[in-house]
Write a protein that holds these residues in place. Structure first.
Motif, PDB file in Angstrom:
ATOM      1  N   GLU A  41     -63.079  37.109  19.853  1.00 53.81           N
ATOM      2  CA  GLU A  41     -63.222  36.648  18.474  1.00 53.81           C
ATOM      3  C   GLU A  41     -62.564  37.625  17.505  1.00 53.81           C
ATOM      4  O   GLU A  41     -61.894  37.205  16.543  1.00 53.81           O
ATOM      5  CB  GLU A  41     -64.703  36.486  18.135  1.00 53.81           C
ATOM      6  CG  GLU A  41     -64.968  35.926  16.749  1.00 53.81           C
ATOM      7  CD  GLU A  41     -64.329  34.568  16.531  1.00 53.81           C
ATOM      8  OE1 GLU A  41     -63.911  34.282  15.382  1.00 53.81           O
ATOM      9  OE2 GLU A  41     -64.228  33.790  17.506  1.00 53.81           O
ATOM     10  N   ASP A  53     -55.396  35.652  12.713  1.00 57.78           N
ATOM     11  CA  ASP A  53     -55.453  34.746  11.561  1.00 57.78           C
ATOM     12  C   ASP A  53     -55.175  35.465  10.231  1.00 57.78           C
ATOM     13  O   ASP A  53     -54.824  34.840   9.235  1.00 57.78           O
ATOM     14  CB  ASP A  53     -56.829  34.080  11.486  1.00 57.78           C
ATOM     15  CG  ASP A  53     -57.049  33.115  12.654  1.00 57.78           C
ATOM     16  OD1 ASP A  53     -56.038  32.652  13.219  1.00 57.78           O
ATOM     17  OD2 ASP A  53     -58.217  32.869  12.992  1.00 57.78           O
ATOM     18  N   ARG A  88     -52.688  40.136  19.740  1.00 62.02           N
ATOM     19  CA  ARG A  88     -53.613  39.330  18.957  1.00 62.02           C
ATOM     20  C   ARG A  88     -53.676  37.934  19.557  1.00 62.02           C
ATOM     21  O   ARG A  88     -52.654  37.324  19.838  1.00 62.02           O
ATOM     22  CB  ARG A  88     -53.153  39.271  17.502  1.00 62.02           C
ATOM     23  CG  ARG A  88     -53.129  40.650  16.832  1.00 62.02           C
ATOM     24  CD  ARG A  88     -52.695  40.551  15.386  1.00 62.02           C
ATOM     25  NE  ARG A  88     -52.731  41.860  14.733  1.00 62.02           N
ATOM     26  CZ  ARG A  88     -52.506  42.041  13.436  1.00 62.02           C
ATOM     27  NH1 ARG A  88     -52.218  41.008  12.651  1.00 62.02           N
ATOM     28  NH2 ARG A  88     -52.566  43.257  12.913  1.00 62.02           N
ATOM     29  N   ASP A  89     -54.872  37.450  19.770  1.00 65.85           N
ATOM     30  CA  ASP A  89     -55.110  36.123  20.333  1.00 65.85           C
ATOM     31  C   ASP A  89     -54.432  35.955  21.692  1.00 65.85           C
ATOM     32  O   ASP A  89     -53.516  35.143  21.857  1.00 65.85           O
ATOM     33  CB  ASP A  89     -54.628  35.046  19.368  1.00 65.85           C
ATOM     34  CG  ASP A  89     -55.239  33.687  19.696  1.00 65.85           C
ATOM     35  OD1 ASP A  89     -56.003  33.593  20.672  1.00 65.85           O
ATOM     36  OD2 ASP A  89     -54.934  32.728  18.976  1.00 65.85           O
ATOM     37  N   ARG A 116     -58.852  37.114  17.693  1.00 70.64           N
ATOM     38  CA  ARG A 116     -58.455  35.874  17.016  1.00 70.64           C
ATOM     39  C   ARG A 116     -58.440  36.051  15.499  1.00 70.64           C
ATOM     40  O   ARG A 116     -57.584  35.553  14.797  1.00 70.64           O
ATOM     41  CB  ARG A 116     -59.377  34.732  17.420  1.00 70.64           C
ATOM     42  CG  ARG A 116     -58.976  34.041  18.728  1.00 70.64           C
ATOM     43  CD  ARG A 116     -59.712  32.741  18.895  1.00 70.64           C
ATOM     44  NE  ARG A 116     -61.122  32.976  19.187  1.00 70.64           N
ATOM     45  CZ  ARG A 116     -61.627  33.027  20.414  1.00 70.64           C
ATOM     46  NH1 ARG A 116     -60.837  32.859  21.458  1.00 70.64           N
ATOM     47  NH2 ARG A 116     -62.894  33.234  20.613  1.00 70.64           N
ATOM     48  N   GLN A 117     -59.437  36.762  14.995  1.00 68.51           N
ATOM     49  CA  GLN A 117     -59.505  37.004  13.547  1.00 68.51           C
ATOM     50  C   GLN A 117     -58.320  37.849  13.075  1.00 68.51           C
ATOM     51  O   GLN A 117     -57.747  37.602  11.997  1.00 68.51           O
ATOM     52  CB  GLN A 117     -60.821  37.690  13.192  1.00 68.51           C
ATOM     53  CG  GLN A 117     -62.026  36.781  13.316  1.00 68.51           C
ATOM     54  CD  GLN A 117     -63.321  37.501  13.045  1.00 68.51           C
ATOM     55  OE1 GLN A 117     -63.338  38.718  12.784  1.00 68.51           O
ATOM     56  NE2 GLN A 117     -64.446  36.784  13.100  1.00 68.51           N
ATOM     57  N   GLU A 145     -55.474  34.544  24.290  1.00 67.72           N
ATOM     58  CA  GLU A 145     -55.728  33.228  24.870  1.00 67.72           C
ATOM     59  C   GLU A 145     -54.615  32.247  24.506  1.00 67.72           C
ATOM     60  O   GLU A 145     -54.081  31.547  25.380  1.00 67.72           O
ATOM     61  CB  GLU A 145     -57.081  32.712  24.364  1.00 67.72           C
ATOM     62  CG  GLU A 145     -57.596  31.503  25.111  1.00 67.72           C
ATOM     63  CD  GLU A 145     -58.993  31.148  24.638  1.00 67.72           C
ATOM     64  OE1 GLU A 145     -59.163  30.048  24.085  1.00 67.72           O
ATOM     65  OE2 GLU A 145     -59.903  31.993  24.803  1.00 67.72           O
ATOM     66  N   THR A 146     -54.245  32.195  23.251  1.00 70.84           N
ATOM     67  CA  THR A 146     -53.177  31.288  22.823  1.00 70.84           C
ATOM     68  C   THR A 146     -51.835  31.699  23.413  1.00 70.84           C
ATOM     69  O   THR A 146     -51.041  30.855  23.846  1.00 70.84           O
ATOM     70  CB  THR A 146     -53.084  31.263  21.286  1.00 70.84           C
ATOM     71  OG1 THR A 146     -54.324  30.788  20.756  1.00 70.84           O
ATOM     72  CG2 THR A 146     -51.962  30.355  20.822  1.00 70.84           C
TER      73      THR A 146
END
Length: 216
Positions: free
Chosen positions: A208, A215, A92-93, A211-212, A95-96
């Motif tokens: 996206e 979150d 998940r995510d 990223r969701q 990029e981060t």
């Protein structure tokens, strides 16, 4: 230790077992690291390394055959910290996560500073150059494996040549600091670099969605 490592480092004259002897050897290693960085490998002598460590030159040769063997010992101990990180794509995510991996990697590089010695040495040491090429190829293979996992989950662009993308990612990661310097920035924005890499791999809608999920 692999046969390749044995060939690079060679047989040590003496392997210390007592704590005091180990401390002397470690002091020589740290002295060599400091002088190689500040003066350069070619300009540093075994005598200077011993003097900086506060021991006699004969003590240097008790533990190391020459300054190359000392440097190879340093590189063997720190090789994992010198090589670029392997991104994790099926997460998940990403990029981060990639940004945090890059930041941690460059913090280690700046603490060790041994990477500054490698370009000088690789020009004159074909065995070391080949060893590092092989290590790079292994990193590439692991990046490629991770990308294939992501593609199998239909997360990546469908038309990617994963082998080429893996090499492109490795080159960007290895040259991130240089890229940032060319942009005129005194600090590296790891999130921007991670964004560029992730855009090569994932469609915007997939990023996206990931990223969701992070979150939630």
């Amino acid at each position: 230790m692999s046969d390749r490592d044995d060939q690079l480092i060679g047989e040590f004259p003496f392997i210390p077992k007592q704590e005091r002897a180990q401390q002397k050897r470690n002091a020589l290693l740290e002295s060599g690291r400091t002088l190689f960085i500040s003066k350069g490998y070619e300009q540093t002598t075994a005598k200077e390394i011993a003097s900086y460590a506060g021991v006699a030159t004969g003590t240097f040769y008790r533990y190391f055959s020459d300054k190359r063997q000392l440097l190879m010992s340093l590189l063997e101990d720190k090789l994992d910290e010198l090589l670029p990180p392997e991104p994790t794509w099926v997460s998940r995510d990403p990029e981060t996560l990639l940004a945090s991996l890059l930041q941690a990697h460059y913090q280690r590089l700046n603490e060790l500073e041994l990477h500054r010695v490698l370009p000088e040495l690789m020009l004159k040491d074909p065995e070391l150059a080949e060893f590092l090429r092989e290590a790079r190829s292994k990193i590439h293979a692991r990046i490629l494996f991770g990308l294939q996992q992501a593609k199998d989950k239909r997360l990546t662009w469908g038309d990617l040549d994963l082998n080429s993308v893996s090499w492109a990612i490795l080159v960007v990661v290895e040259n991130s600091q240089w890229i940032q310097d060319q942009n005129g920035s005194c600090t590296t924005d790891f999130h921007e670099i991670a964004k560029v890499i992730c855009r090569m791999v994932f469609p915007p809608e997939t990023l996206e969605q990931l990223r969701q999920l992070a979150d939630d």
